[in-house]
Write an enzyme that holds these catalytic residues in place. Structure first.
Site, PDB file in Angstrom:
ATOM      1  N   HIS A   1     -40.369   0.754  62.636  1.00  0.00           N
ATOM      2  CA  HIS A   1     -40.183   0.120  61.257  1.00  0.00           C
ATOM      3  C   HIS A   1     -39.138   0.863  60.854  1.00  0.00           C
ATOM      4  O   HIS A   1     -38.325   0.227  59.655  1.00  0.00           O
ATOM      5  CB  HIS A   1     -41.287   0.264  60.301  1.00  0.00           C
ATOM      6  CG  HIS A   1     -42.246  -0.878  60.495  1.00  0.00           C
ATOM      7  ND1 HIS A   1     -43.180  -0.954  61.508  1.00  0.00           N
ATOM      8  CD2 HIS A   1     -42.432  -2.288  60.055  1.00  0.00           C
ATOM      9  CE1 HIS A   1     -43.929  -2.239  61.678  1.00  0.00           C
ATOM     10  NE2 HIS A   1     -43.408  -2.990  60.699  1.00  0.00           N
TER      11      HIS A   1
ATOM     12  N   GLU B   1     -58.426  -6.786  60.527  1.00  0.00           N
ATOM     13  CA  GLU B   1     -58.259  -7.833  59.502  1.00  0.00           C
ATOM     14  C   GLU B   1     -59.494  -8.989  59.394  1.00  0.00           C
ATOM     15  O   GLU B   1     -59.662  -9.372  58.315  1.00  0.00           O
ATOM     16  CB  GLU B   1     -57.188  -8.790  59.712  1.00  0.00           C
ATOM     17  CG  GLU B   1     -55.875  -8.145  59.651  1.00  0.00           C
ATOM     18  CD  GLU B   1     -54.696  -8.878  59.926  1.00  0.00           C
ATOM     19  OE1 GLU B   1     -53.550  -8.545  60.197  1.00  0.00           O
ATOM     20  OE2 GLU B   1     -54.693 -10.150  59.383  1.00  0.00           O
TER      21      GLU B   1
END
Ligand code: GLN
Ligand code: ZN
Length: 761
Positions: A694, A605
């Site tokens: 997830h 990021e």
């Protein structure tokens, strides 16, 4: 008269009202009307704040129920056809299905908004996409704002950036949709014109990236058509410099340009020189990405020549939308009294704009008090002993490149580690966190409210750790973790324990939908006064004879998920963080911990938007990680973990970290990432995630064996680990235990198949 405006305001609310309203609606506890009322209240409150700060325009259309990119799909009627929704009759419930998925369709894909921590929903486009119009919530908002009687400047994402952010099947040229998309924009702009709107802001942050020629061309095709609607267009660039394209952009028939002078102050000269006679320049001078109070004097010095040259053609603004900062300092009751005056959140930033405009229009004397306060805050920051820590400065000066290198190369270390750790082949482990039960959260909240004592809290945490350890032993994992029960958040937990960091109570920033993050603030030199995790990890290790992983957050991730100081380069702060965490690594090793994981999920990021700047970033980021890790003996095994990002293009940097083991998320991309690691010939141990954490679905052993077979094709078996994709803190215990049991079985199966059965089994 210089005018003021903002590019956008946070919509979440100072007390996260939008979050709670959304979640109540999703749980079926609030109806459509209640949700709508909360949204209207928030919008009106935020407009009123802009009016109170005497902004030249109030900004409308920046609100979104879930995401502003999705709102453009909704406005144009370009919904992903797979949902089968009628764009002209879209309900709020359907809108949320687009964002969050439903029984039949997965949600629209979510990805990061440029280099921020905000995530938008990615429009899905194809040759069949049409922009014939959808529901007009956007126009309703604008009408609502107009009714207040102040000049209103609606904001839309510009057509080129909208297309650029969208996705389509490989081979499809999204720019082929430009003509129909432009028609849709023209339609909306005409509607706005008819409502009496004079200015519209079109956000084109794609211009801060390196655009291919056909994308730059697209501006020259789209904007002349948009300008013919008769509305004044303000083309907004931010998150970098638009100067590379300035010479071409200034020829577009737009009436104004916004530029980000916080990220790229140097571009003001080029724009001033090129700006056409008729055009306005909006100077983004107040930092929209950070929480620091503006140095008004510096800002004024920068603005003055622009004002002299441009007069009323100068507008003053934050660098970008204020979406990326918390709403207001008003709700912070516990901030350090010395640091507080140095901060400005969104609402405080509105007043800074006003002060700057007054200083230009009416003279500095008219706002003398504000300037005195600003000067004092700057001076306090420069002189504060909390900001400058000589001990840290001295240590930084003494850092050598040798300190960032392990004593031996991986090939030598790994032999010693295998000898010391006595792990079976294809070892199993997890990423760190285990389910954060209601009981732990409640205990933490009670401890924060001082309802329970530190000892009681410690006992609760220890009992969680005991359970986590015994569950892992029962399941048969090889390298254990303590489960992170004591951590609310992997960054905030360390921030709470380091000097130079400050935690806010309500400094929430929207991450996506109703999700917010509360980044801690780095205001001074980072110093670790005492060990942070050592007692906890030592306790966890005392419960088992299996190796217990020390669990740390790496310097780059600490930096990336914090608000950072603006008085030194990011790399310098990363280096200080590295030294602090290095001390923790050293103390863990001294306490007998033989495996230490340093998480760096945010490494990717941090990459600058401009590829040209990647190398420099990666060089200090890799150095910071290595400095953190390299303090240990050869026998101590360093793990790192990364997830949910495109790592393919930074594999050399990942390899350069020289961690002994990396665990990465792969199951979502069906192990594509793993192929990249294989093709790159990743040199050290690697644990591709075989369990998608997830999903509440429990994968079977067979599922995981299949993934492991694929992994074994690209990774030599002696370097392969077995683990989930990421931490398990959002899962429940029953499903976690079943999945881990299956995972351990999968490893056993593979060992048996390969004739690697150890005596333990
Ligand atoms: N150790 C952390 C956990 O397991 C890692 C989280 C992350 O990768 N974001 O929760
Ligand atoms: Zn992860």
């Amino acid at each position: 008269m210089a005018r003021t405006h903002i590019l956008g305001f946070p919509r979440i609310g100072a007390r996260r009202e939008l979050k709670f309203a959304l979640e109540a609606f999703w749980r079926g506890e609030a109806d459509d009307d209640t949700l709508r009322r909360t949204c209207t209240e928030l919008r009106h409150r935020h407009w009123q704040m802009q009016r109170d700060a005497c902004l030249g325009h109030i900004t409308a259309g920046d609100f979104a129920l879930y995401d502003h990119v999705l709102d453009h799909c909704v406005l144009f009627g370009a919904l992903p056809p797979r949902f089968g929704f009628d764009p002209r009759a879209l309900t709020r419930a359907q809108y949320f299905e687009l964002a969050r998925g439903n029984a039949k369709q997965p949600a629209m894909e979510m990805t990061k908004w440029f280099d921020t921590n905000y995530h938008y929903l990615v429009p899905e486009l194809s040759a069949e996409s049409c922009f014939a119009g959808g529901v007009e919530w956007f126009l309703d908002d604008v009408k609502d704002a107009l009714a207040l009687g102040s000049p209103v400047k609606p904001v839309l994402i510009g057509p080129i950036t909208y297309l650029w952010l969208s996705k389509s099947a490989p081979g499809f040229d999204r720019l082929s949709l430009l003509p129909s998309l432009v028609t849709a924009y023209e339609r909306v702009l005409r509607q706005l014109h008819a409502l009496g709107v004079e200015w519209v802001q079109l956000d084109e942050p794609a211009l801060s990236t390196e655009l291919a020629e056909q994308w730059v061309n697209a501006y020259e095709i789209a904007y002349p058509a948009l300008a013919r609607t008769g509305i004044n267009l303000m083309l907004a660039t931010y998150f970098g410099s638009g100067s590379e394209y300035a010479a071409r952009l200034v020829r577009l028939p737009v009436r104004g340009f916004h530029i980000d002078l916080v990220r790229s102050p140097e571009q003001q000269e080029i724009w001033r020189a090129l700006l056409p006679e008729h055009a306005v320049l909006s100077a983004g001078i107040v930092d929209g990405r950070n929480v620091w109070r503006t140095d008004l004097r510096r800002a004024l010095n920068l603005l003055r020549p622009l004002h002299d040259a441009l007069g009323e053609r100068l507008w003053i603004a934050p660098s970008c939308s204020l979406l990326h900062v918390p709403v207001s300092l008003e709700h912070e009751r516990q901030l350090d009294a010395e640091v507080r005056p140095c901060l400005a959140f969104a609402s405080e930033k509105l007043h800074e704009l006003d002060v700057l405009a007054r200083a230009l229009n009416e003279g500095e004397a008219s706002v003398a008090e504000a300037f005195t306060a600003s000067d004092a805050a700057q001076e306090a920051r420069r002189a504060s002993r909390r900001v400058v820590n000589e001990v840290v400065r001295e240590r930084i000066a003494g850092v050598t490149s040798a300190m960032a290198e392990r004593r031996s190369v991986y090939a030598e270390r790994i032999g010693k580690q295998r000898q010391a750790l006595q792990l079976p082949p294809i070892p199993t482990t997890t990423i760190g966190s285990f389910p954060q039960t209601q009981a732990v959260r409640q205990a933490r909240a009670a401890y924060k409210r001082r309802e329970i004592t530190a000892v009681t809290y410690l006992q609760r945490i220890r009992s969680e750790i005991e359970q986590a350890v015994s569950r892992q032993e029962n399941v048969g994992l090889d390298v254990l973790v303590h489960g992170e029960a004591e951590r609310n958040d992997m960054v905030e937990y360390f921030a709470e324990n380091l000097w130079g960091y400050m935690i806010t109570e309500n400094g929430w920033v929207q991450s996506y939908g109703s999700r917010c993050v509360k980044p801690p603030i780095i205001y001074g030199d980072i110093y670790r006064p005492e060990p942070i995790t050592v007692d906890t990890i030592r306790y966890a290790q005392s419960l088992t004879s299996k190796p217990m992983k020390g669990m740390l957050t790496g310097p780059v991730t600490m930096l990336q998920w914090s608000f950072v100081r603006d008085d030194q380069p990011r790399g310098a702060t990363a280096l200080q963080l590295a030294l602090a965490i290095r001390d923790e690594v050293e103390d863990l090793e001294k306490a007998g911990i033989r495996v230490i994981q340093i998480d760096e999920p945010a490494l990717r990021e941090g990459l600058p938007l401009q590829r040209g700047e990647w190398e420099q970033y990666l060089s200090w980021a890799v150095h910071a990680f290595k400095l953190t890790a390299a303090v240990v003996r050869d026998e101590t095994q360093i793990h790192t973990h990364m997830c949910y990002a495109e790592f393919n293009d930074i594999l050399p940097a990942i390899a350069a970290l020289d961690a002994d083991v990396i665990t990465i998320e792969t199951s979502r991309s069906n192990m594509e990432l793993l192929d990249a690691f294989g093709a790159f010939n990743y040199p050290n141990d690697i644990g591709p995630g075989v369990y998608d954490i997830h999903s509440p679905r429990v994968p079977t052993s067979d599922d995981m064996v299949r993934l492991l077979h694929r992994a074994a094709q690209v990774i030599p078996i002696e370097r392969l680990w077995v683990n989930p994709d990421c931490g398990l803190k959002t899962r429940g215990w029953p499903e976690t235990e079943r999945a881990l049991r299956n995972m351990v079985n999968a490893a056993h199966q593979l060992r048996a198949e390969l004739g690697l059965v150890t005596t333990q089994e």
